[in-house]
Design a protein around this motif. Structure first.
Motif, mmCIF file in Angstrom:
data_model
loop_
_atom_site.group_PDB
_atom_site.id
_atom_site.type_symbol
_atom_site.label_atom_id
_atom_site.label_comp_id
_atom_site.label_asym_id
_atom_site.label_seq_id
_atom_site.Cartn_x
_atom_site.Cartn_y
_atom_site.Cartn_z
ATOM 1 N N ARG A 92 3.585 6.304 6.842
ATOM 2 C CA ARG A 92 3.060 4.936 7.168
ATOM 3 C C ARG A 92 2.276 3.901 7.087
ATOM 4 O O ARG A 92 1.908 2.819 7.469
ATOM 5 C CB ARG A 92 1.308 6.449 9.036
ATOM 6 C CG ARG A 92 1.064 5.171 9.285
ATOM 7 C CD ARG A 92 -0.054 6.177 10.103
ATOM 8 N NE ARG A 92 0.338 7.010 11.301
ATOM 9 C CZ ARG A 92 -0.154 8.154 10.334
ATOM 10 N NH1 ARG A 92 -0.573 8.407 9.407
ATOM 11 N NH2 ARG A 92 0.983 9.316 11.342
ATOM 12 N N ALA A 93 1.678 4.691 6.231
ATOM 13 C CA ALA A 93 0.619 3.243 5.359
ATOM 14 C C ALA A 93 1.789 2.392 4.862
ATOM 15 O O ALA A 93 1.491 1.073 4.661
ATOM 16 C CB ALA A 93 0.221 3.677 4.020
ATOM 17 N N VAL A 94 3.126 2.508 4.358
ATOM 18 C CA VAL A 94 4.127 2.017 3.563
ATOM 19 C C VAL A 94 4.442 1.657 5.375
ATOM 20 O O VAL A 94 4.876 -0.198 4.849
ATOM 21 C CB VAL A 94 5.272 2.924 3.453
ATOM 22 C CG1 VAL A 94 6.572 1.639 2.712
ATOM 23 C CG2 VAL A 94 4.676 3.522 2.063
ATOM 24 N N LEU A 95 4.936 1.765 6.224
ATOM 25 C CA LEU A 95 5.339 0.916 7.266
ATOM 26 C C LEU A 95 4.588 -0.052 7.864
ATOM 27 O O LEU A 95 4.916 -1.077 8.009
ATOM 28 C CB LEU A 95 5.600 1.857 8.341
ATOM 29 C CG LEU A 95 7.101 3.161 8.142
ATOM 30 C CD1 LEU A 95 6.801 4.307 9.799
ATOM 31 C CD2 LEU A 95 7.956 2.069 8.251
ATOM 32 N N SER A 96 2.724 0.278 7.623
ATOM 33 C CA SER A 96 2.366 -1.012 8.092
ATOM 34 C C SER A 96 2.077 -2.131 7.086
ATOM 35 O O SER A 96 1.327 -3.093 7.368
ATOM 36 C CB SER A 96 1.049 0.181 8.012
ATOM 37 O OG SER A 96 0.095 0.367 6.260
ATOM 38 N N ALA A 97 2.623 -2.058 6.649
ATOM 39 C CA ALA A 97 2.690 -2.248 5.312
ATOM 40 C C ALA A 97 3.617 -3.836 4.845
ATOM 41 O O ALA A 97 3.710 -5.021 4.624
ATOM 42 C CB ALA A 97 2.438 -2.165 3.161
ATOM 43 N N ALA A 98 4.552 -3.170 5.770
ATOM 44 C CA ALA A 98 5.979 -3.661 6.051
ATOM 45 C C ALA A 98 5.807 -4.957 6.750
ATOM 46 O O ALA A 98 5.208 -4.846 8.186
ATOM 47 C CB ALA A 98 6.674 -2.902 6.483
ATOM 48 N N SER A 101 9.832 -6.592 11.449
ATOM 49 C CA SER A 101 11.448 -6.413 11.394
ATOM 50 C C SER A 101 11.408 -4.842 10.539
ATOM 51 O O SER A 101 12.946 -4.803 10.844
ATOM 52 C CB SER A 101 12.018 -7.423 10.839
ATOM 53 O OG SER A 101 11.686 -8.433 9.826
ATOM 54 N N ALA A 102 11.080 -5.312 9.252
ATOM 55 C CA ALA A 102 11.540 -3.411 9.140
ATOM 56 C C ALA A 102 10.876 -2.270 9.623
ATOM 57 O O ALA A 102 9.750 -1.362 9.103
ATOM 58 C CB ALA A 102 10.179 -3.919 7.512
ATOM 59 N N ALA A 103 11.046 -2.206 10.630
ATOM 60 C CA ALA A 103 11.319 -0.783 10.991
ATOM 61 C C ALA A 103 11.436 0.739 10.167
ATOM 62 O O ALA A 103 12.565 0.558 9.832
ATOM 63 C CB ALA A 103 11.765 -0.955 12.923
ATOM 64 N N LEU A 104 11.228 1.958 10.953
ATOM 65 C CA LEU A 104 11.403 2.969 10.786
ATOM 66 C C LEU A 104 12.823 3.499 10.809
ATOM 67 O O LEU A 104 13.413 3.177 9.416
ATOM 68 C CB LEU A 104 10.686 3.591 10.962
ATOM 69 C CG LEU A 104 10.630 5.438 10.665
ATOM 70 C CD1 LEU A 104 10.894 5.764 9.234
ATOM 71 C CD2 LEU A 104 10.562 6.461 11.826
#
Length: 471
Positions: A92-98, A101-104
């Motif tokens: 979740r932390a990595v996704l929030s920093a992306a 356009s960088a979805a899961l």
């Protein structure tokens, strides 16, 4: 009767053509799989193969290679060790920093493309793990490492400033001063499991790919971010003083640690020696070298000339052996065992410097008297029970390890070992050392020897004058 006998004989006839065809198919399949592994099936070759530790080595102490807090990679995939909730929070932390356009789906699609390459980086095929589970494992484990130790997502729990060892030799490195004391053992266990274990690894290009998607930079490399943590950790543990070149690309996290353990003088300095001559049997013990006049001296890492604990140096006269101090805690053995296991499986990519050093120390300090001598000289410092326990650890350090002292390309200490052996075999030096130990180490014996020499000289002079006066 003849027909029955003929039928009995026919029952033992082997059908040759089908057997030949079967063997040819197996040879063809084996050749194709070998080519696929060698050339990576169109993917770049794996710099480091992640393999299980051999049974002969593991049987010495299985606990040295098994994780106890967190599972990284497929070898020790265990629900009790997975830390699933922590890994999900890291994702979740990595996704929030992306970027938006960088979805899961982007992370999953990219790692699915790298799945075959990642599988070929392991010595085991893992056919029992489905593609879905394998990609999920790579994504969660990669996000956990980047979030906790690479600063991605801003959730780094343990910064590199607090990764060192306290003066009381806390095993494996201590957490930051601000961390609660109850988390200290957890921190030690996680750092040990993530960085020190040869089987508990994922390929480093997985970390690079996750980072590249997160920061939207196809040239980004995770090694630069994690290097800060690793270098500060090893520097505080007094294993090294110089970080490896930034251009180096590690194969996994343990390989990144291994890159810090490089001798200043490469093994090529002994590669030009002429073949032949007497082969080296083994290193002598510290007390044996001391008996023939070898002086032991600590070689501090902060001298500017020493990169790591591997920088052993013998002076030009062969009388002083300088060894960087080794601070021993409960995790020292684990780290050395796993670094040697990495080298045993990857001799071309990793070399054998750590193995050569471990063989040297395991034979130099294999008795309690040796450990006592090296401790008094400031070369070994430990907080374990007694010198006998440390000596036993050293004696078992290289059991099951394949290594040749006479290999000039693999043993960077070969010239040092040969010079010390020549000194040990010299009878003149042994007698001189014996006289020095017997008379010159004790001031009263030295004074007595000088007095005896003066008395003998006076007696000779008196006899000469008596003869001259008689004439």
């Amino acid at each position: 009767m003849e027909d029955q006998q003929g039928q009995a004989d026919d029952s033992h006839v082997v059908n040759i053509p089908p057997l030949v065809q079967e063997l040819r198919e197996q040879l063809a399949n084996d050749h194709s799989s070998e080519v696929q592994v060698q050339f990576g099936g169109g993917s770049p070759p794996c710099p480091i193969v992640i393999a299980e530790v051999g049974h002969l080595t593991r049987n010495v102490d299985e606990a040295m290679y098994d994780p106890h807090r967190i599972s990284i990679g497929p070898y020790h995939k265990n629900p009790d060790l997975a830390m699933e909730a922590e890994k999900i929070r890291s994702l979740r932390a990595v996704l929030s920093a992306a970027s938006s356009s960088a979805a899961l789906e982007v992370y999953v699609d990219e790692l699915e493309r790298l799945e075959d390459h990642a599988r070929r980086c392991y010595a085991h095929s893992f056919g029992n793990i489905s593609s879905r589970e394998f990609v999920r494992m790579l994504l969660l484990d990669g996000c956990y490492v980047l979030a906790q130790f690479g600063g991605v997502g801003g959730v780094r729990r343990w910064n590199h400033a607090g990764a060192g060892m306290s003066s009381g030799h806390v095993e494996g490195g201590a957490p930051p001063a601000a961390a609660p004391s109850g988390d200290r053992l957890e921190t030690v266990a996680v750092v040990r499991d993530v960085f020190y274990l040869v089987e508990n690894q994922i390929p480093f290009f997985i970390l690079d790919k996750i980072l590249q998607i997160t920061v939207s930079d196809p040239s980004a490399h995770a090694a630069g971010r994690i290097m800060l943590y690793v270098h500060e950790l090893l520097k505080r543990l007094q294993y090294c003083s110089v970080a490896p070149a930034p251009a180096l690309r590690p194969g996994n996290l343990l390989h990144l640690v291994h890159m810090h353990f490089e001798p200043t003088n490469p093994p090529s300095q002994t590669a030009g020696e002429a073949p032949g001559g007497k082969k080296l049997g083994r290193w002598r013990t510290a007390t044996e070298y001391y008996f023939v006049g070898v002086t032991f001296k600590p070689r501090p890492l902060d001298s500017g000339k020493v990169r790591s604990i591997l920088d052993v140096n013998l002076d030009s006269g062969g009388g002083t052996l300088e060894i960087p101090p080794l601070n021993i805690d409960a995790e020292t053995w684990r780290l050395l065992h796993n670094l040697m296991a990495l080298e045993q499986r990857n001799p071309g990519a990793a070399g054998s410097h750590v193995t050569a050093y471990c063989v040297f120390m395991s034979q130099l300090a294999c008795t309690a008297a040796d450990v006592d001598l090296l401790s008094r000289k400031g070369i070994i410092a430990h907080g374990l029970g007694n010198n006998s326990e440390v000596a036993g650890r050293f004696a078992n350090l290289c059991k099951g390890i394949l290594f040749s002292l006479d290999d000039p390309s693999g043993n960077y200490l070969r010239a040092t070992c040969r010079a010390l052996e020549e000194r040990f075999q010299s009878r003149a030096r042994r007698w001189m050392a014996w006289l020095g130990r017997k008379y010159f180490d004790n001031p009263w014996l030295f004074i007595g020897l000088v007095a005896a020499a003066v008395g003998l000289a006076c007696t000779v002079v008196q006899a000469v004058y008596a003869v001259l006066s008689y004439n």
